[in-house]
Write an enzyme that holds these catalytic residues in place. Structure first.
Site, PDB file in Angstrom:
ATOM      1  N   LYS A 183      34.202  11.036  29.794  1.00 46.66           N
ATOM      2  CA  LYS A 183      34.094  11.342  28.361  1.00 46.66           C
ATOM      3  C   LYS A 183      33.276  12.615  28.177  1.00 46.66           C
ATOM      4  O   LYS A 183      32.084  12.646  28.469  1.00 46.66           O
ATOM      5  CB  LYS A 183      33.414  10.206  27.593  1.00 46.66           C
ATOM      6  CG  LYS A 183      33.566  10.437  26.077  1.00 46.66           C
ATOM      7  CD  LYS A 183      32.590   9.647  25.238  1.00 46.66           C
ATOM      8  CE  LYS A 183      31.308  10.377  24.957  1.00 46.66           C
ATOM      9  NZ  LYS A 183      31.427  11.589  24.132  1.00 46.66           N
ATOM     10  N   GLU A 257      21.014  11.104  34.769  1.00 40.33           N
ATOM     11  CA  GLU A 257      20.340  12.407  34.820  1.00 40.33           C
ATOM     12  C   GLU A 257      19.947  12.729  33.382  1.00 40.33           C
ATOM     13  O   GLU A 257      20.805  13.018  32.552  1.00 40.33           O
ATOM     14  CB  GLU A 257      21.288  13.454  35.421  1.00 40.33           C
ATOM     15  CG  GLU A 257      20.565  14.652  35.952  1.00 40.33           C
ATOM     16  CD  GLU A 257      20.533  15.776  34.953  1.00 40.33           C
ATOM     17  OE1 GLU A 257      19.508  15.866  34.224  1.00 40.33           O
ATOM     18  OE2 GLU A 257      21.500  16.537  34.886  1.00 40.33           O
ATOM     19  N   CYS A 291      18.371  20.740  30.833  1.00 42.48           N
ATOM     20  CA  CYS A 291      17.485  19.587  31.053  1.00 42.48           C
ATOM     21  C   CYS A 291      16.302  19.950  31.932  1.00 42.48           C
ATOM     22  O   CYS A 291      15.206  19.421  31.761  1.00 42.48           O
ATOM     23  CB  CYS A 291      18.270  18.434  31.654  1.00 42.48           C
ATOM     24  SG  CYS A 291      19.335  18.957  32.992  1.00 42.48           S
ATOM     25  N   GLU A 388      11.004  17.010  24.545  1.00 39.11           N
ATOM     26  CA  GLU A 388      12.048  17.956  24.948  1.00 39.11           C
ATOM     27  C   GLU A 388      12.602  18.622  23.687  1.00 39.11           C
ATOM     28  O   GLU A 388      13.190  17.952  22.835  1.00 39.11           O
ATOM     29  CB  GLU A 388      13.155  17.186  25.680  1.00 39.11           C
ATOM     30  CG  GLU A 388      14.195  18.080  26.285  1.00 39.11           C
ATOM     31  CD  GLU A 388      15.267  17.317  27.069  1.00 39.11           C
ATOM     32  OE1 GLU A 388      15.740  16.279  26.569  1.00 39.11           O
ATOM     33  OE2 GLU A 388      15.641  17.774  28.152  1.00 39.11           O
TER      34      GLU A 388
HETATM   35  P1  NDP Z   1      23.288  12.276  24.028  1.00 39.37           P
HETATM   36  O1  NDP Z   1      22.517  11.643  25.120  1.00 39.37           O
HETATM   37  O2  NDP Z   1      23.492  11.520  22.777  1.00 39.37           O
HETATM   38  O3  NDP Z   1      24.746  12.675  24.554  1.00 39.37           O
HETATM   39  C1  NDP Z   1      25.165  12.744  25.883  1.00 39.37           C
HETATM   40  C2  NDP Z   1      26.545  12.106  26.042  1.00 39.37           C
HETATM   41  O4  NDP Z   1      26.460  10.695  25.808  1.00 39.37           O
HETATM   42  C3  NDP Z   1      27.573  12.610  25.037  1.00 39.37           C
HETATM   43  O5  NDP Z   1      28.849  12.620  25.621  1.00 39.37           O
HETATM   44  C4  NDP Z   1      27.500  11.547  23.950  1.00 39.37           C
HETATM   45  O6  NDP Z   1      28.606  11.515  23.108  1.00 39.37           O
HETATM   46  C5  NDP Z   1      27.350  10.299  24.774  1.00 39.37           C
HETATM   47  N1  NDP Z   1      26.781   9.145  24.078  1.00 39.37           N
HETATM   48  C6  NDP Z   1      26.063   9.097  22.914  1.00 39.37           C
HETATM   49  N2  NDP Z   1      25.694   7.841  22.626  1.00 39.37           N
HETATM   50  C7  NDP Z   1      26.184   7.054  23.622  1.00 39.37           C
HETATM   51  C8  NDP Z   1      26.126   5.652  23.897  1.00 39.37           C
HETATM   52  N3  NDP Z   1      25.481   4.803  23.110  1.00 39.37           N
HETATM   53  N4  NDP Z   1      26.732   5.190  25.016  1.00 39.37           N
HETATM   54  C9  NDP Z   1      27.376   6.030  25.853  1.00 39.37           C
HETATM   55  N5  NDP Z   1      27.466   7.363  25.641  1.00 39.37           N
HETATM   56  C10 NDP Z   1      26.873   7.880  24.547  1.00 39.37           C
HETATM   57  O7  NDP Z   1      22.651  13.663  23.711  1.00 39.37           O
HETATM   58  P2  NDP Z   1      22.823  14.520  22.356  1.00 39.37           P
HETATM   59  O8  NDP Z   1      24.001  15.373  22.533  1.00 39.37           O
HETATM   60  O9  NDP Z   1      22.820  13.643  21.143  1.00 39.37           O
HETATM   61  O10 NDP Z   1      21.496  15.363  22.355  1.00 39.37           O
HETATM   62  C11 NDP Z   1      20.284  14.775  21.888  1.00 39.37           C
HETATM   63  C12 NDP Z   1      19.130  15.271  22.706  1.00 39.37           C
HETATM   64  O11 NDP Z   1      19.301  14.840  24.039  1.00 39.37           O
HETATM   65  C13 NDP Z   1      19.015  16.778  22.806  1.00 39.37           C
HETATM   66  O12 NDP Z   1      18.330  17.308  21.748  1.00 39.37           O
HETATM   67  C14 NDP Z   1      18.293  16.942  24.106  1.00 39.37           C
HETATM   68  O13 NDP Z   1      16.912  16.835  23.884  1.00 39.37           O
HETATM   69  C15 NDP Z   1      18.776  15.789  24.937  1.00 39.37           C
HETATM   70  N6  NDP Z   1      19.844  16.161  25.874  1.00 39.37           N
HETATM   71  C16 NDP Z   1      19.549  16.225  27.174  1.00 39.37           C
HETATM   72  C17 NDP Z   1      20.507  16.602  28.067  1.00 39.37           C
HETATM   73  C18 NDP Z   1      20.216  16.690  29.504  1.00 39.37           C
HETATM   74  O14 NDP Z   1      20.999  17.270  30.250  1.00 39.37           O
HETATM   75  N7  NDP Z   1      19.139  16.128  29.956  1.00 39.37           N
HETATM   76  C19 NDP Z   1      21.857  16.952  27.664  1.00 39.37           C
HETATM   77  C20 NDP Z   1      22.090  16.794  26.253  1.00 39.37           C
HETATM   78  C21 NDP Z   1      21.108  16.423  25.426  1.00 39.37           C
HETATM   79  P3  NDP Z   1      28.617  12.491  21.819  1.00 39.37           P
HETATM   80  O15 NDP Z   1      28.669  13.874  22.337  1.00 39.37           O
HETATM   81  O16 NDP Z   1      29.826  12.169  21.095  1.00 39.37           O
HETATM   82  O17 NDP Z   1      27.367  12.189  21.049  1.00 39.37           O
END
Ligand code: NDP
Length: 477
Positions: A183, A257, A291, A388
């Site tokens: 996904k 991760e 990240c 973060e």
């Molecule tokens: P999320 O953790 O929400 O998103 C990461 C992935 O998980 C996306 O594909 C998302 O879908 C999906 N997802 C969301 N909710 C669920 C769930 N309950 N079960 C399974 N999968 C799910 O990150 P965000 O994009 O909302 O970002 C929020 C914050 O997270 C950022 O501000 C940042 O601080 C942090 N972040 C950290 C990352 C890293 O690499 N460590 C990467 C991205 C974000 P969808 O895109 O549709 O929401």
């Protein structure tokens, strides 16, 4: 010294071959998803790029079943030498379509074209090349004489490196004999769906790779599906914790991760100009949507003033604007939500008494942009030192002794990465032994290579991606 004026050098958006609609990829075919379609937006202009069909719960079910059939009938039985050929073909096709993928990634994500062109896409291809090499050598990888795959892997990736995170997930899974349902993030699904075309071009057996676009609820469907043997997730710590709770008590394997708040530690004997380049790369690369970003600069007190002066000058020369312009250093923030989060945390920094400096660069009126910002006089208790921000915002703290640097660097619930800047090799080793971080860079930052395992501990997650160690997450060992 003044900086040079650069004439605009935009890459043509025609190269992206943008289509009006994109669809989920299940069982080797593009299908009409039965979820509510979403619109993918260019964060630099706020224009709609394309409509994307999404998966519903029943589509996720169909994708998992397709992946199971492909696993049982084809992929797990195929000799590693044959699987390697598919991975190699995919890598070559990524290279052949690299300009198209780079432009599409920049349009969909907002990152500068020089990064998608020179880092994201070539490193994605490198992951497939590297893992093609492992597919027929698993018996010698140190996991026993005949290590077995896990089965069907559910993979969920974020929006900050859409194609690269896909490669980090899919390449090791396929090399080890697993099939996948992936996904992509809601705001950046396009390159994953072009990757699906590449799977077709490579004649990958149907069902080995399935791509199900959708929002977080579709991620949750995947996590909770009984036909999944392993979940690999990259994203926020908050969602990582939710997933860990869902998977607890089931036989599903899990690797996470998650976030980070890395310390980039600069000692007074470091070559400061070189360190400034590393600091800039550490926090302003990909708009700070990284990240493992070096979001906390720990500067030795005796050099902090000189370092800050050099840093502010260097940051003021960074060009912010059109991500498709080859001279752009800082592109767009990926979404309005992320921009609001960065603004809120920045305001908290000011309210809590840190000193804000923001580059005087012009900021486009349209699109989601945030000028590079450096906070000094930051205390460890402030939110900008603990949370973060995931944006182009650096928090600067100081230290006097190496022991204090270690204590401050480790004063975080995360543990993904760290940087050390010093000319003394012995100090690098002393520090690296004490820093609680999965990756420690010395006199460099944000170096990625498929051969090097990447991952964290504490609230940054567990499991490794890349290198021999990364294979373990997809093998029954
Ligand atoms: P999320 O953790 O929400 O998103 C990461 C992935 O998980 C996306 O594909 C998302 O879908 C999906 N997802 C969301 N909710 C669920 C769930 N309950 N079960 C399974 N999968 C799910 O990150 P965000 O994009 O909302 O970002 C929020 C914050 O997270 C950022 O501000 C940042 O601080 C942090 N972040 C950290 C990352 C890293 O690499 N460590 C990467 C991205 C974000 P969808 O895109 O549709 O929401």
């Amino acid at each position: 010294m003044s900086t040079w004026e650069y004439a605009p050098a935009p890459e043509s958006r025609e190269i992206a071959g943008l289509k009006p609609t994109y669809r989920p990829f299940i069982g080797g075919e593009f299908v009409d998803g039965t979820g509510e379609p979403l619109k993918s937006v260019n964060p630099a202009t706020e224009e709609v790029l394309a409509e994307v069909g999404t998966a519903s719960a029943s589509d996720v079910d169909a994708a998992v079943k397709a992946a199971r059939r492909a696993y049982d009938k084809t992929w797990r039985r195929m000799p590693g030498t044959e699987r390697a050929k598919y991975l190699f073909r995919i890598a070559r096709l990524i290279q052949e379509r690299s300009r198209e993928l780079a432009v599409l990634e920049t349009l969909d994500n907002g990152k500068p074209i020089k990064e998608s062109r020179d880092a994201d896409v070539p490193t994605a291809a490198a992951h497939f090349f590297y893992h093609a090499g492992w597919a027929d050598k698993l018996d010698y990888a140190g996991f026993g004489p005949d290590p077995q795959p896990l089965g069907v892997a559910g993979q969920i990736i974020p929006w900050n490196f859409p194609l690269l995170m896909l490669a980090w997930k899919i390449a090791p899974a396929l090399a080890t004999g697993n099939t996948v349902v992936l996904k992509p993030a809601e705001t950046t699904p396009l390159t994953a769906l072009v990757f699906a075309e590449i799977c077709q071009q490579a004649d990958l057996p149907p069902g080995v790779v399935n791509i199900v676009p959708g929002a977080g609820d579709i991620g949750a469907e995947l996590v909770n599906h009984a036909g999944i043997d392993k979940i690999a997730f990259t994203g926020s710590t908050e969602v990582g914790k939710l997933i860990q709770r869902s998977v607890a008590g089931t036989p599903k394997r899990l690797t996470l991760e998650l976030g980070g708040k890395a310390a980039n530690v600069v000692f007074d004997d470091a070559p400061l100009d070189q360190a400034v380049e590393g600091i800039v790369n550490g926090i302003f690369y990909n708009q700070g949507h990284v990240c493992c970003a070096g979001s906390r600069l720990l500067a030795q007190e005796s050099v902090v003033d000189e370092l800050l002066e050099k840093l502010r000058y260097r940051v003021s020369t960074l060009r912010l604007g059109d991500p498709l312009d080859k001279n752009t250093d800082i592109g767009a923030i990926n979404s309005a939500e992320q921009l609001a989060k960065i603004r809120e945390l920045t305001e908290s920094g000011v309210a809590e008494g840190a000193e804000q400096w923001t580059s005087p660069c012009p900021v486009p009126e349209r699109g989601f942009f945030f000028a590079p910002t450096v906070f000094s006089n930051v205390e460890q208790s402030m939110r900008i030192a603990r949370e973060e921000i995931f944006g182009p915002v650096l928090s600067v703290l100081t230290f006097r002794t190496p022991a204090e640097a270690v204590a401050k660097a480790n004063n975080t619930p995360y543990g993904l990465s760290a940087g050390i800047w010093t000319e003394k090799g012995s100090r690098i080793l002393w520090m690296a032994n004490r820093l609680r971080a999965g990756v420690v860079w010395a006199n460099t930052f944000n170096r990625f290579d498929p051969t090097a395992p990447f991952g964290g501990y504490q609230e940054s997650g567990f499991g490794r991606e890349g290198g021999r160690t990364g294979l373990e997450g997809y093998l029954d060992v």
